[in-house]
Design a protein around this motif. Sequence first.
Motif, PDB file in Angstrom:
ATOM      1  N   ALA A  37       6.601  13.462  -2.809  1.00  0.00           N
ATOM      2  CA  ALA A  37       6.934  14.275  -3.981  1.00  0.00           C
ATOM      3  C   ALA A  37       7.969  15.335  -3.645  1.00  0.00           C
ATOM      4  O   ALA A  37       8.667  15.820  -4.534  1.00  0.00           O
ATOM      5  CB  ALA A  37       5.668  14.925  -4.540  1.00  0.00           C
ATOM      6  N   ASN A  38       8.115  15.674  -2.381  1.00  0.00           N
ATOM      7  CA  ASN A  38       9.102  16.658  -1.965  1.00  0.00           C
ATOM      8  C   ASN A  38      10.525  16.112  -2.059  1.00  0.00           C
ATOM      9  O   ASN A  38      11.474  16.871  -2.074  1.00  0.00           O
ATOM     10  CB  ASN A  38       8.821  17.121  -0.529  1.00  0.00           C
ATOM     11  N   GLY A  39      10.671  14.794  -2.174  1.00  0.00           N
ATOM     12  CA  GLY A  39      11.993  14.185  -2.179  1.00  0.00           C
ATOM     13  C   GLY A  39      12.570  13.914  -3.552  1.00  0.00           C
ATOM     14  O   GLY A  39      13.649  13.336  -3.664  1.00  0.00           O
ATOM     15  N   SER A  40      11.886  14.308  -4.638  1.00  0.00           N
ATOM     16  CA  SER A  40      12.351  13.970  -5.986  1.00  0.00           C
ATOM     17  C   SER A  40      11.736  14.927  -7.000  1.00  0.00           C
ATOM     18  O   SER A  40      10.534  15.213  -6.945  1.00  0.00           O
ATOM     19  CB  SER A  40      11.926  12.531  -6.303  1.00  0.00           C
ATOM     20  N   THR A  41      12.535  15.379  -7.951  1.00  0.00           N
ATOM     21  CA  THR A  41      11.999  16.277  -8.979  1.00  0.00           C
ATOM     22  C   THR A  41      10.991  15.552  -9.872  1.00  0.00           C
ATOM     23  O   THR A  41       9.996  16.138 -10.294  1.00  0.00           O
ATOM     24  CB  THR A  41      13.120  16.895  -9.839  1.00  0.00           C
ATOM     25  N   PHE A  42      11.243  14.256 -10.152  1.00  0.00           N
ATOM     26  CA  PHE A  42      10.283  13.492 -10.955  1.00  0.00           C
ATOM     27  C   PHE A  42       8.957  13.357 -10.208  1.00  0.00           C
ATOM     28  O   PHE A  42       7.886  13.616 -10.771  1.00  0.00           O
ATOM     29  CB  PHE A  42      10.827  12.104 -11.299  1.00  0.00           C
ATOM     30  N   LEU A  43       9.017  12.940  -8.947  1.00  0.00           N
ATOM     31  CA  LEU A  43       7.789  12.774  -8.165  1.00  0.00           C
ATOM     32  C   LEU A  43       7.053  14.096  -8.013  1.00  0.00           C
ATOM     33  O   LEU A  43       5.820  14.129  -8.045  1.00  0.00           O
ATOM     34  CB  LEU A  43       8.100  12.174  -6.798  1.00  0.00           C
ATOM     35  N   ASN A  44       7.788  15.186  -7.881  1.00  0.00           N
ATOM     36  CA  ASN A  44       7.152  16.490  -7.793  1.00  0.00           C
ATOM     37  C   ASN A  44       6.425  16.835  -9.092  1.00  0.00           C
ATOM     38  O   ASN A  44       5.333  17.397  -9.069  1.00  0.00           O
ATOM     39  CB  ASN A  44       8.174  17.572  -7.451  1.00  0.00           C
ATOM     40  N   ALA A  45       7.002  16.462 -10.233  1.00  0.00           N
ATOM     41  CA  ALA A  45       6.339  16.698 -11.523  1.00  0.00           C
ATOM     42  C   ALA A  45       5.043  15.894 -11.619  1.00  0.00           C
ATOM     43  O   ALA A  45       4.025  16.396 -12.107  1.00  0.00           O
ATOM     44  CB  ALA A  45       7.273  16.359 -12.681  1.00  0.00           C
ATOM     45  N   VAL A  46       5.063  14.658 -11.130  1.00  0.00           N
ATOM     46  CA  VAL A  46       3.841  13.835 -11.109  1.00  0.00           C
ATOM     47  C   VAL A  46       2.821  14.480 -10.179  1.00  0.00           C
ATOM     48  O   VAL A  46       1.634  14.585 -10.508  1.00  0.00           O
ATOM     49  CB  VAL A  46       4.148  12.382 -10.701  1.00  0.00           C
ATOM     50  N   TRP A  47       3.271  14.931  -9.018  1.00  0.00           N
ATOM     51  CA  TRP A  47       2.386  15.590  -8.051  1.00  0.00           C
ATOM     52  C   TRP A  47       1.727  16.822  -8.684  1.00  0.00           C
ATOM     53  O   TRP A  47       0.524  17.027  -8.544  1.00  0.00           O
ATOM     54  CB  TRP A  47       3.170  15.976  -6.798  1.00  0.00           C
ATOM     55  N   GLN A  48       2.511  17.630  -9.383  1.00  0.00           N
ATOM     56  CA  GLN A  48       1.965  18.816 -10.045  1.00  0.00           C
ATOM     57  C   GLN A  48       0.925  18.423 -11.096  1.00  0.00           C
ATOM     58  O   GLN A  48      -0.106  19.087 -11.227  1.00  0.00           O
ATOM     59  CB  GLN A  48       3.092  19.642 -10.681  1.00  0.00           C
ATOM     60  N   HIS A  49       1.186  17.335 -11.810  1.00  0.00           N
ATOM     61  CA  HIS A  49       0.241  16.829 -12.810  1.00  0.00           C
ATOM     62  C   HIS A  49      -1.089  16.458 -12.152  1.00  0.00           C
ATOM     63  O   HIS A  49      -2.145  16.591 -12.760  1.00  0.00           O
ATOM     64  CB  HIS A  49       0.846  15.615 -13.518  1.00  0.00           C
ATOM     65  N   ILE A  78       0.872  -1.171   0.000  1.00  0.00           N
ATOM     66  CA  ILE A  78       0.000   0.000   0.000  1.00  0.00           C
ATOM     67  C   ILE A  78       0.907   1.218   0.000  1.00  0.00           C
ATOM     68  O   ILE A  78       1.708   1.409   0.921  1.00  0.00           O
ATOM     69  CB  ILE A  78      -0.935   0.017   1.221  1.00  0.00           C
ATOM     70  N   ASN A  79       0.804   2.016  -1.061  1.00  0.00           N
ATOM     71  CA  ASN A  79       1.644   3.204  -1.207  1.00  0.00           C
ATOM     72  C   ASN A  79       0.795   4.396  -1.608  1.00  0.00           C
ATOM     73  O   ASN A  79      -0.131   4.263  -2.411  1.00  0.00           O
ATOM     74  CB  ASN A  79       2.731   2.984  -2.266  1.00  0.00           C
ATOM     75  N   TYR A  80       1.148   5.541  -1.047  1.00  0.00           N
ATOM     76  CA  TYR A  80       0.470   6.788  -1.368  1.00  0.00           C
ATOM     77  C   TYR A  80       1.489   7.810  -1.839  1.00  0.00           C
ATOM     78  O   TYR A  80       2.595   7.891  -1.292  1.00  0.00           O
ATOM     79  CB  TYR A  80      -0.243   7.358  -0.140  1.00  0.00           C
ATOM     80  N   LEU A  81       1.110   8.597  -2.830  1.00  0.00           N
ATOM     81  CA  LEU A  81       1.887   9.749  -3.238  1.00  0.00           C
ATOM     82  C   LEU A  81       1.428  10.914  -2.383  1.00  0.00           C
ATOM     83  O   LEU A  81       0.223  11.193  -2.298  1.00  0.00           O
ATOM     84  CB  LEU A  81       1.670  10.051  -4.726  1.00  0.00           C
ATOM     85  N   ILE A  82       2.393  11.558  -1.736  1.00  0.00           N
ATOM     86  CA  ILE A  82       2.097  12.702  -0.875  1.00  0.00           C
ATOM     87  C   ILE A  82       3.090  13.812  -1.194  1.00  0.00           C
ATOM     88  O   ILE A  82       4.043  13.613  -1.928  1.00  0.00           O
ATOM     89  CB  ILE A  82       2.210  12.334   0.627  1.00  0.00           C
ATOM     90  N   LYS A  83       2.862  14.969  -0.590  1.00  0.00           N
ATOM     91  CA  LYS A  83       3.869  16.034  -0.627  1.00  0.00           C
ATOM     92  C   LYS A  83       4.000  16.559   0.792  1.00  0.00           C
ATOM     93  O   LYS A  83       3.158  17.311   1.267  1.00  0.00           O
ATOM     94  CB  LYS A  83       3.503  17.143  -1.595  1.00  0.00           C
ATOM     95  N   ASP A  84       5.045  16.105   1.443  1.00  0.00           N
ATOM     96  CA  ASP A  84       5.322  16.495   2.828  1.00  0.00           C
ATOM     97  C   ASP A  84       6.491  17.464   2.815  1.00  0.00           C
ATOM     98  O   ASP A  84       7.647  17.054   2.726  1.00  0.00           O
ATOM     99  CB  ASP A  84       5.640  15.255   3.660  1.00  0.00           C
ATOM    100  N   GLN A  85       6.180  18.749   2.896  1.00  0.00           N
ATOM    101  CA  GLN A  85       7.209  19.790   2.841  1.00  0.00           C
ATOM    102  C   GLN A  85       8.175  19.703   4.021  1.00  0.00           C
ATOM    103  O   GLN A  85       9.299  20.185   3.931  1.00  0.00           O
ATOM    104  CB  GLN A  85       6.559  21.179   2.833  1.00  0.00           C
ATOM    105  N   ALA A  90      -0.927   9.325 -14.414  1.00  0.00           N
ATOM    106  CA  ALA A  90       0.110   9.429 -13.378  1.00  0.00           C
ATOM    107  C   ALA A  90       0.658   8.051 -13.024  1.00  0.00           C
ATOM    108  O   ALA A  90       1.870   7.881 -12.852  1.00  0.00           O
ATOM    109  CB  ALA A  90      -0.451  10.112 -12.139  1.00  0.00           C
ATOM    110  N   LEU A  91      -0.218   7.062 -12.937  1.00  0.00           N
ATOM    111  CA  LEU A  91       0.234   5.699 -12.645  1.00  0.00           C
ATOM    112  C   LEU A  91       1.118   5.176 -13.768  1.00  0.00           C
ATOM    113  O   LEU A  91       2.116   4.492 -13.519  1.00  0.00           O
ATOM    114  CB  LEU A  91      -0.964   4.774 -12.423  1.00  0.00           C
ATOM    115  N   LEU A  92       0.784   5.509 -15.013  1.00  0.00           N
ATOM    116  CA  LEU A  92       1.609   5.116 -16.154  1.00  0.00           C
ATOM    117  C   LEU A  92       3.008   5.725 -16.034  1.00  0.00           C
ATOM    118  O   LEU A  92       4.015   5.040 -16.236  1.00  0.00           O
ATOM    119  CB  LEU A  92       0.944   5.562 -17.461  1.00  0.00           C
ATOM    120  N   GLU A  93       3.065   6.996 -15.696  1.00  0.00           N
ATOM    121  CA  GLU A  93       4.358   7.676 -15.529  1.00  0.00           C
ATOM    122  C   GLU A  93       5.170   7.018 -14.419  1.00  0.00           C
ATOM    123  O   GLU A  93       6.377   6.778 -14.573  1.00  0.00           O
ATOM    124  CB  GLU A  93       4.148   9.159 -15.205  1.00  0.00           C
TER     125      GLU A  93
END
Length: 139
Positions: A50-62, A24-31, A75-78
């Motif tokens: 998403a705060n820990g990676s530029t790629f994950l941050n781009a997905v988060w922004q999407h 079980i995994n969640y995408l979050i943005k924990d500043q 997003a799951l495809l990416e």
Amino acid sequence: MTKQLLIGGQALVELGLSRHTRDINYLIKDQSSPFAFIVDTTLNIGYVNANGSTFLNAVWQHEQANLGSIASPQALLELQAYSFVRHSLEGNWNQADEAEFDIKFLARKFSLTGFKIIQRFVSETQSAEIRQIIDLIRK
């Protein structure tokens, strides 16, 4: 953390994937955290920050307009494409095969024809390889 989006195997299972997983995994943005992965060992849940990676941050922004509880199929495809590349580079062939299966599932089920994010974060050769996975199912 207020917004969290289900990603990974459980998200894919909820969308109809036949390959099951207990992860079980969640995408979050924990500043407040610089870490890309945070684990709650009590609940056995992984939080991909998403705060820990530029790629994950781009997905988060999407996903900013996504008000649901599951990341969008795009997003799951990416994320699966990124997983495919990472596992291939590390020689984790079983996980790379699973990511390829997941890419094909998402592309076929949701008529996804390409990537919007990943190509900015991988080499041209890697980008061509993941594009080829989708191209194979469209023939």
